[in-house]
Design a protein around this motif. Structure first.
Motif, mmCIF file in Angstrom:
data_model
loop_
_atom_site.group_PDB
_atom_site.id
_atom_site.type_symbol
_atom_site.label_atom_id
_atom_site.label_comp_id
_atom_site.label_asym_id
_atom_site.label_seq_id
_atom_site.Cartn_x
_atom_site.Cartn_y
_atom_site.Cartn_z
ATOM 1 N N UNK A 100 0.795 -1.232 -0.111
ATOM 2 C CA UNK A 100 0.097 -0.074 0.042
ATOM 3 C C UNK A 100 0.818 1.351 -0.047
ATOM 4 N N UNK A 101 2.109 1.154 0.666
ATOM 5 C CA UNK A 101 2.916 2.433 0.967
ATOM 6 C C UNK A 101 3.419 2.583 -0.569
ATOM 7 N N UNK A 102 3.787 1.743 -1.327
ATOM 8 C CA UNK A 102 4.519 1.870 -2.587
ATOM 9 C C UNK A 102 3.292 2.554 -3.617
ATOM 10 N N UNK A 103 2.111 2.180 -3.509
ATOM 11 C CA UNK A 103 0.985 2.470 -4.322
ATOM 12 C C UNK A 103 0.642 3.829 -3.999
ATOM 13 N N UNK A 104 0.919 4.443 -2.835
ATOM 14 C CA UNK A 104 0.496 5.743 -2.447
ATOM 15 C C UNK A 104 1.382 6.572 -2.735
ATOM 16 N N UNK A 105 2.867 6.089 -3.003
ATOM 17 C CA UNK A 105 4.017 7.090 -3.449
ATOM 18 C C UNK A 105 3.541 8.166 -4.723
ATOM 19 N N UNK A 106 2.735 7.399 -5.602
ATOM 20 C CA UNK A 106 2.760 7.976 -6.992
ATOM 21 C C UNK A 106 1.476 9.487 -6.624
ATOM 22 N N UNK A 107 0.472 9.236 -6.080
ATOM 23 C CA UNK A 107 -0.439 10.267 -5.909
ATOM 24 C C UNK A 107 0.275 11.214 -4.774
ATOM 25 N N UNK A 108 1.017 10.754 -3.931
ATOM 26 C CA UNK A 108 1.606 11.754 -2.952
ATOM 27 C C UNK A 108 2.513 12.873 -3.618
ATOM 28 N N UNK A 109 3.523 12.153 -4.424
ATOM 29 C CA UNK A 109 4.357 13.219 -5.278
ATOM 30 C C UNK A 109 3.731 14.165 -6.149
ATOM 31 N N UNK A 110 2.449 13.568 -6.608
ATOM 32 C CA UNK A 110 1.696 14.273 -7.596
ATOM 33 C C UNK A 110 0.998 15.530 -6.996
ATOM 34 N N UNK A 111 0.601 15.361 -5.863
ATOM 35 C CA UNK A 111 0.093 16.451 -4.803
ATOM 36 C C UNK A 111 0.857 17.428 -4.439
ATOM 37 N N UNK A 112 2.056 16.915 -4.043
ATOM 38 C CA UNK A 112 3.360 17.676 -3.668
ATOM 39 C C UNK A 112 3.797 18.614 -4.787
ATOM 40 N N UNK A 113 3.877 18.162 -5.829
ATOM 41 C CA UNK A 113 4.250 19.020 -7.022
ATOM 42 C C UNK A 113 3.158 19.963 -7.462
ATOM 43 N N UNK A 114 1.882 19.521 -7.080
ATOM 44 C CA UNK A 114 0.914 20.381 -7.694
ATOM 45 C C UNK A 114 0.733 21.539 -6.560
ATOM 46 N N UNK A 115 0.981 21.430 -5.315
ATOM 47 C CA UNK A 115 1.013 22.322 -4.357
ATOM 48 C C UNK A 115 2.002 23.463 -4.808
ATOM 49 N N UNK A 116 3.140 22.949 -5.411
ATOM 50 C CA UNK A 116 4.024 23.895 -5.674
ATOM 51 C C UNK A 116 3.678 24.683 -7.131
ATOM 52 N N UNK A 117 3.191 24.118 -7.923
ATOM 53 C CA UNK A 117 2.799 24.592 -9.155
ATOM 54 C C UNK A 117 1.732 25.574 -9.337
ATOM 55 N N UNK A 118 0.657 25.188 -8.290
ATOM 56 C CA UNK A 118 -0.457 26.030 -8.118
ATOM 57 C C UNK A 118 -0.530 26.834 -6.893
ATOM 58 N N UNK A 119 0.568 26.834 -6.014
ATOM 59 C CA UNK A 119 0.395 27.594 -4.925
ATOM 60 C C UNK A 119 -0.600 27.429 -4.128
ATOM 61 N N UNK A 120 -1.049 26.302 -3.764
ATOM 62 C CA UNK A 120 -2.467 25.792 -3.028
ATOM 63 C C UNK A 120 -2.068 25.357 -1.593
ATOM 64 N N UNK A 121 -2.698 26.070 -0.755
ATOM 65 C CA UNK A 121 -2.495 25.516 0.520
ATOM 66 C C UNK A 121 -3.384 24.399 0.507
#
Length: 402
Positions: free
Chosen positions: A289-310
């Motif tokens: 489960x940890x390995x499967x969650x890594x992909x959506x996690x990095x996607x959200x973190x980068x999205x927070x940087x790109x869209x400046x979203x709290x």
């Protein structure tokens, strides 16, 4: 209800639940020292005139101490005993805190970080093995649950308290470490009174003073899956640690030091709560489960940087905490289960080597790449690497979990 007499053993030593609580407190206290610096980086940068790459290296140099401890002293507590090794770890942590307290330039911070890593490297392996032995005749998975949950609690509380003191109290670069020294003194007193579990103890001279990374032959094949999962989980945390400060400062314009410590506190508390809430789940399944969650996690973190979203930042932080909890607890639990009794600390130390290497690589890599290209490109590159790693490891882990 357990009476006072039942919590004490011969010679007035702490035993039972009191002993487990003391060792858990040691693990939490040691890891708290590694994140007390997190909200203070901006202040150090202004006070000492550091560049961003210098601060990145201050963060990552801590792994030098980790690796030195685990490579040279991975078997220390197996030979000399859990309590002497734990007391040594606490002593090193005290010296580290003193260097932070008195720091005047970069050299002081580097030495303090290396010593912090050294203390954690010795104390983490010792404490985890000690917990497994204090849970006599019971399910050894409890040791991994206690060790990993208190680890994350320490990480979160260290960052939060340091940020609060830096923002709302005087002496922002001194007071946090003065308070930390008091905590270390109290925990050291508890450890000094905690029951020893190694019956046949040797001398320090019996510990080979050469780098050693040894996995017992009978468990090598079974060690691979938890090792690579632990590496991936901590690489994810390192990726978050490398990006979160810049997202907060540059995209979200957060200047409050207490708020700067808040996201890491959120990640750590979510991780600790996840570990406790999923204690009954199979360690092998939560590794997957940890390995499967890594992909959506990095996607959200980068999205927070790109869209400046709290909002995206908060969601990504929480998901990172869940993924890290699954990977770290699941891996450590398997290692505790397969470890030979006489080499438990050594095998746990080998697992921690994988974790600490994973934690440092994204921080160093993003810091270096950011000097050559934009921060967004650097984060996208490492997000891609973590995604590929998780997919490859997931394929291997799925076969292992059958």
């Amino acid at each position: 209800m357990t009476s006072y007499a039942q919590t004490m053993t011969r010679d007035n030593e702490l035993g039972g639940g009191a002993a487990r609580a003391a060792v858990a407190a040691m693990i939490a206290a040691l890891f708290a020292g590694s994140t007390a610096l997190t909200p203070l980086y901006v202040i150090y940068k202004q006070a000492f005139g550091f560049s961003q790459i210098t601060l990145t290296l201050v963060y990552a140099v801590y792994v030098v101490g980790n690796l030195a401890a685990l490579l040279f002293f991975g078997r220390l507590s197996d030979v000399v005993g859990r309590r002497p090794a734990a007391m040594t770890a606490m002593g090193v942590a005290v010296v580290s805190a003193l260097f932070f307290l008195l720091a005047e330039d970069l050299a002081w911070l580097d030495i303090a970080r290396i010593l912090s890593g050294l203390g954690i490297g010795v104390g983490a392996g010792t404490g985890t093995a000690w917990l497994a032995e204090l849970i006599e005749g019971e399910d050894k998975s409890r040791a991994a649950i206690i060790a990993t949950s208190t680890n994350f609690v320490g990480l979160g509380v260290g960052a939060l308290v340091s940020g609060l003191l830096a923002e709302y109290a005087p002496w922002p670069l001194r007071l946090a470490f003065a308070v930390y020294l008091v905590l270390l003194a109290l925990v050291t007193l508890l450890i000094w009174r905690t029951r020893e579990t190694v019956s046949r103890r040797g001398r320090l001279s019996d510990v080979p003073m050469r780098p050693r990374l040894s996995i017992p032959a009978p468990v090598r094949a079974r060690f691979v899956a938890p090792a690579v999962t632990g590496f991936g989980a901590m690489a994810l945390v390192g990726f978050y640690a490398a990006l979160a400060p810049s997202i907060l400062a540059q995209q979200l314009h957060v200047a409050n030091h207490a708020e700067a410590g808040g996201p890491f506190f959120e990640l750590s508390i979510v991780a600790a709560a996840t570990i406790l809430a999923t204690a009954r789940l199979s360690s092998r399944h939560i590794m997957l489960a940890a390995l499967m969650l890594m992909i959506p996690t990095v996607t959200l973190i980068v999205a927070a940087q790109v869209f400046a979203s709290t909002a995206i930042m908060i969601g990504g932080t929480a998901l990172c905490g869940v993924a890290a909890a699954f990977g770290y607890r699941g891996g450590l639990q398997v290692v505790n289960q397969i470890a030979p009794a006489d080499r438990r600390a050594e095998l746990v130390s080998a697992f921690f080597i994988c974790c600490f290497c994973g934690n440092a690589l994204p921080v160093i890599g993003i810091g270096v790449l950011s000097n050559w290209t934009s921060a967004t490109v650097a984060s996208l590159a490492f997000a891609g690497m973590i995604t590929v790693f998780s997919l490859v490891t997931l394929g291997f882990g799925a076969r292992y979990a059958r």
